[in-house]
Design an enzyme around this catalytic site. Structure first.
Site, PDB file in Angstrom:
ATOM      1  N   ASP A 122       0.855  -1.181   0.000  1.00 22.34           N
ATOM      2  CA  ASP A 122       0.000   0.000   0.000  1.00 22.34           C
ATOM      3  C   ASP A 122       0.895   1.236   0.000  1.00 22.34           C
ATOM      4  O   ASP A 122       1.785   1.362   0.852  1.00 22.34           O
ATOM      5  CB  ASP A 122      -0.908   0.005   1.231  1.00 22.34           C
ATOM      6  CG  ASP A 122      -2.329   0.435   0.908  1.00 22.34           C
ATOM      7  OD1 ASP A 122      -2.476   1.401   0.146  1.00 22.34           O
ATOM      8  OD2 ASP A 122      -3.269  -0.189   1.419  1.00 22.34           O
ATOM      9  N   ASP A 224      -2.996   4.734  -2.504  1.00 18.75           N
ATOM     10  CA  ASP A 224      -4.118   5.286  -1.761  1.00 18.75           C
ATOM     11  C   ASP A 224      -4.463   6.689  -2.259  1.00 18.75           C
ATOM     12  O   ASP A 224      -3.577   7.540  -2.399  1.00 18.75           O
ATOM     13  CB  ASP A 224      -3.738   5.331  -0.274  1.00 18.75           C
ATOM     14  CG  ASP A 224      -4.890   5.696   0.622  1.00 18.75           C
ATOM     15  OD1 ASP A 224      -5.824   4.885   0.736  1.00 18.75           O
ATOM     16  OD2 ASP A 224      -4.852   6.789   1.220  1.00 18.75           O
ATOM     17  N   GLU A 277      -6.170   4.004  -6.245  1.00 19.18           N
ATOM     18  CA  GLU A 277      -7.468   4.314  -5.663  1.00 19.18           C
ATOM     19  C   GLU A 277      -7.796   5.761  -6.018  1.00 19.18           C
ATOM     20  O   GLU A 277      -7.028   6.672  -5.701  1.00 19.18           O
ATOM     21  CB  GLU A 277      -7.434   4.143  -4.144  1.00 19.18           C
ATOM     22  CG  GLU A 277      -8.787   4.410  -3.495  1.00 19.18           C
ATOM     23  CD  GLU A 277      -8.693   4.624  -2.000  1.00 19.18           C
ATOM     24  OE1 GLU A 277      -9.610   4.174  -1.292  1.00 19.18           O
ATOM     25  OE2 GLU A 277      -7.726   5.255  -1.537  1.00 19.18           O
ATOM     26  N   HIS A 349     -11.194  -2.900   2.919  1.00 16.61           N
ATOM     27  CA  HIS A 349     -11.042  -2.440   4.301  1.00 16.61           C
ATOM     28  C   HIS A 349     -11.852  -1.187   4.607  1.00 16.61           C
ATOM     29  O   HIS A 349     -12.036  -0.836   5.781  1.00 16.61           O
ATOM     30  CB  HIS A 349      -9.562  -2.170   4.591  1.00 16.61           C
ATOM     31  CG  HIS A 349      -9.003  -1.023   3.808  1.00 16.61           C
ATOM     32  ND1 HIS A 349      -8.846  -1.072   2.442  1.00 16.61           N
ATOM     33  CD2 HIS A 349      -8.593   0.210   4.187  1.00 16.61           C
ATOM     34  CE1 HIS A 349      -8.349   0.074   2.017  1.00 16.61           C
ATOM     35  NE2 HIS A 349      -8.186   0.875   3.053  1.00 16.61           N
ATOM     36  N   ASP A 350     -12.355  -0.509   3.574  1.00 16.46           N
ATOM     37  CA  ASP A 350     -13.148   0.705   3.755  1.00 16.46           C
ATOM     38  C   ASP A 350     -14.634   0.493   3.502  1.00 16.46           C
ATOM     39  O   ASP A 350     -15.419   1.437   3.649  1.00 16.46           O
ATOM     40  CB  ASP A 350     -12.663   1.805   2.797  1.00 16.46           C
ATOM     41  CG  ASP A 350     -11.358   2.433   3.235  1.00 16.46           C
ATOM     42  OD1 ASP A 350     -11.048   2.404   4.446  1.00 16.46           O
ATOM     43  OD2 ASP A 350     -10.627   2.954   2.363  1.00 16.46           O
TER      44      ASP A 350
END
Length: 575
Positions: A122, A224, A277, A349-350
């Site tokens: 990440d 991210d 993302e 995860h979100d």
């Protein structure tokens, strides 16, 4: 829907003049791959401190190899104060002791590679932690050499914030720093100041760090909120009304990503993955980002389909509606058919657990979990499995906000109850439905204490349903979600129609049926899925052919119901 010349995924200039699709081996490795996201804090705890770690991930590599995945996306394990569970990074080139050490990371990398599994890190470079040495220097004085590494602005009229931007985690996106009397920008928590990518020194420092990880052997990056690194500079110091709720993304994002590609990936041998993302981007944006000829990223995560069931804000859930969801996914299939590539996901995860959000996690948990697995994996793109998805884990409903840990949920609850006088019960209902801790409860490995996640007290309570829903029980069951995912992954590995075939949605306005075809080189696959608790007659004008003689490749019910799809039944045919 537009058909794909699959060579455009890898090299747009290599397409045959007559549009004939090339062999499957001409396409990039990730077109036949499946990625598994590990949220280390909640995956497996090897030392009994209640927090998952790299040793826990290493101990489960055989499980992931058995599942058949090709790559692990590892959520952040860098040193961090953990205000946002690791997405606030203090040091980009180390491992937080709570997760292990660089030596243990190297072991994980080597042992994953031995099993043919890649590791994707990440990358969080829109912002750092406010404890990162860069920011500590930047805030020390207005003339510090690193002052311009972040976004600093003088107060507006009457000492107000420089503009009206709001933080994604509630409240303003600006915090006044008492030391220098200026505001710094943070699109997320106040402990996550945004880096100023307008400064070339920032960009070079990031590229140096990325190369350090690739030289260590990692196989790519999930980036991210990467589109937010480029800001609409003219609005940063603009009036309060300048943002009108839109994206802060600036047009220079393409220059930054192309520069990143040249500085980090160009000329490297090996197979790397870059996925960005990107909240708020359009299909037209995505075509540019994922066009291989432009050298930006391989694919993106977009948010359109996971925003359709939200009302005035994220924690205002709307009833599930199939038509807008499948129309949205089909629009992205069509839009990236000729150029570009899709990332396929329904949870991470979100996001809440897919079987609770899109299915029926009570009466039809196995059926709806496997239905959505088949539907998603048969779209064109790279599927992402979030830990626990492969055993049908569900949302959790803690009875008090005190049991939750996610900063987004906690800030929302406090703001809604204390500032806007909403009832605690109604606010908690929104957290139950949409809160990020739904995905972050510990992985349910077996029926022992703490679901086999830890011998200590877990950092976040385990979902109480773990005695019934856990990996050991699922794998031992005749109706195993895990086994169904194994078969889907094998199909993507072995059938080029699944990997590269053109997508065509059938009956876009049907409120119960999710059906589409995938076609390549004269072969056609048909997906039929009944997204409801009621039976659905299969016969109808929407069927492309008589399916009575078609080969049933995969289904989530025993046998073939032929004339009717049973509740939450999904079938895959070869016509």
């Amino acid at each position: 829907m537009t058909s794909l010349d699959s060579r455009t995924v890898n090299d747009p200039a290599a397409a045959a003049s007559d549009g004939t699709p090339p062999p499957a081996e001409a396409a990039p490795w990730w077109t036949t791959a499946v990625v598994y996201q590990v949220y280390p804090r909640s995956f497996a705890d090897s030392n009994g401190d209640g927090i998952g770690d790299l040793g826990g991930v290493r101990g489960k590599l055989d499980y992931l190899a058995e599942l058949g995945v090709d790559a692990i996306w590892l959520s952040p394990v860098y040193p961090s104060p953990q205000h946002d569970n690791g997405y606030d990074i203090r040091d980009y080139q180390d491992i937080d002791p709570v997760f292990g050490s660089l030596a243990e990371f190297d072991l994980l990398l080597a042992e994953a590679h031995e099993r043919g599994i890649k590791i994707v890190m990440d990358l969080v470079v829109n912002h750092t932690s406010d404890e990162h040495p860069w920011f500590v220097e930047s805030r020390s004085s207005i003339d510090n050499p690193k002052r311009d590494w972040y976004w600093w602005r003088q107060p507006g009229a009457a000492g107000a914030e420089p503009n009206g931007w709001g933080s994604a985690f509630s409240g303003p996106a600006w915090t006044l720093d008492e030391t220098t009397g200026e505001y710094y920008l943070h699109l997320f928590a106040k402990q996550q100041p945004d880096l100023n990518w307008e400064n070339p020194e920032v960009r070079q420092a990031v590229y140096t760090m990325m190369n350090w990880w690739l030289d260590r052997g990692v196989d790519g990056f999930r980036m991210d909120v990467i589109n937010f690194i480029a800001k609409q500079v003219e609005l940063v110091s603009g009036p309060a009304a300048a943002t009108d709720g839109g994206s802060p993304m600036g047009a220079q994002i393409h220059d930054y990503l192309q520069e990143m590609h040249r500085a980090v990936f160009a000329g490297r041998t090996g197979e790397h993955l870059t996925v960005g993302e990107m909240p708020g981007v359009s299909i037209d944006d995505a075509v540019l980002f994922t066009d291989a000829a432009r050298g930006e990223v391989d694919m993106i995560f977009q948010f359109e389909h996971v925003s359709l069931d939200q009302g005035t804000h994220k924690f205002d859930p709307l009833p599930r509606s199939l038509v807008p969801l499948k129309r949205s996914l089909a629009r992205w299939q069509d839009g990236l058919a000729a150029t570009g590539w899709n990332s396929l996901y329904l949870n991470n995860h979100d996001q809440p657990r897919l079987v609770s959000r899109f299915g029926n996690d009570a009466s039809w948990r196995y059926e709806s979990a496997t239905l959505w697995a088949l539907v998603l994996h048969l779209h064109r793109g790279t599927p992402y499995i979030y830990q626990g998805e492969e055993i049908g884990m569900t949302n959790v409903k803690f009875d008090s906000i005190e049991h939750y840990r996610d900063i987004e949920s906690l800030n929302h609850y406090r703001e809604a109850v204390e500032q806007f006088d909403q009832s605690p019960a109604s606010v908690l209902a929104g957290v139950h439905a949409m809160g990020r801790d739904n995905a972050r409860t510990p992985m349910q490995w077996d029926g022992s204490a703490n679901a086999g996640f830890s011998t200590g007290t877990p950092w976040l309570a385990v979902n109480p349903n773990y005695p019934a829903i856990n990996a050991a029980a699922d794998q031992a069951s005749a109706r195993s979600v895990f086994a169904f995912y194994q078969r889907l992954i094998a199909l993507r590995h072995n059938d080029e129609v699944v990997a590269l075939g053109a997508f065509e949605l059938i009956e876009p306005d049907h409120e119960q049926l999710y059906a589409f075809t995938r076609s390549l080189n004269g072969q056609t696959l048909l997906v039929l899925a009944n997204v409801s608790d009621e039976p659905l007659t299969v016969q109808g004008a929407w069927l492309p052919d008589d399916i009575s003689g078609a080969e049933l490749l995969l289904g989530n019910y025993p046998g073939d119901g032929a004339a009717a799809l049973r509740p939450w039944e999904a079938r895959l045919y070869r016509l």
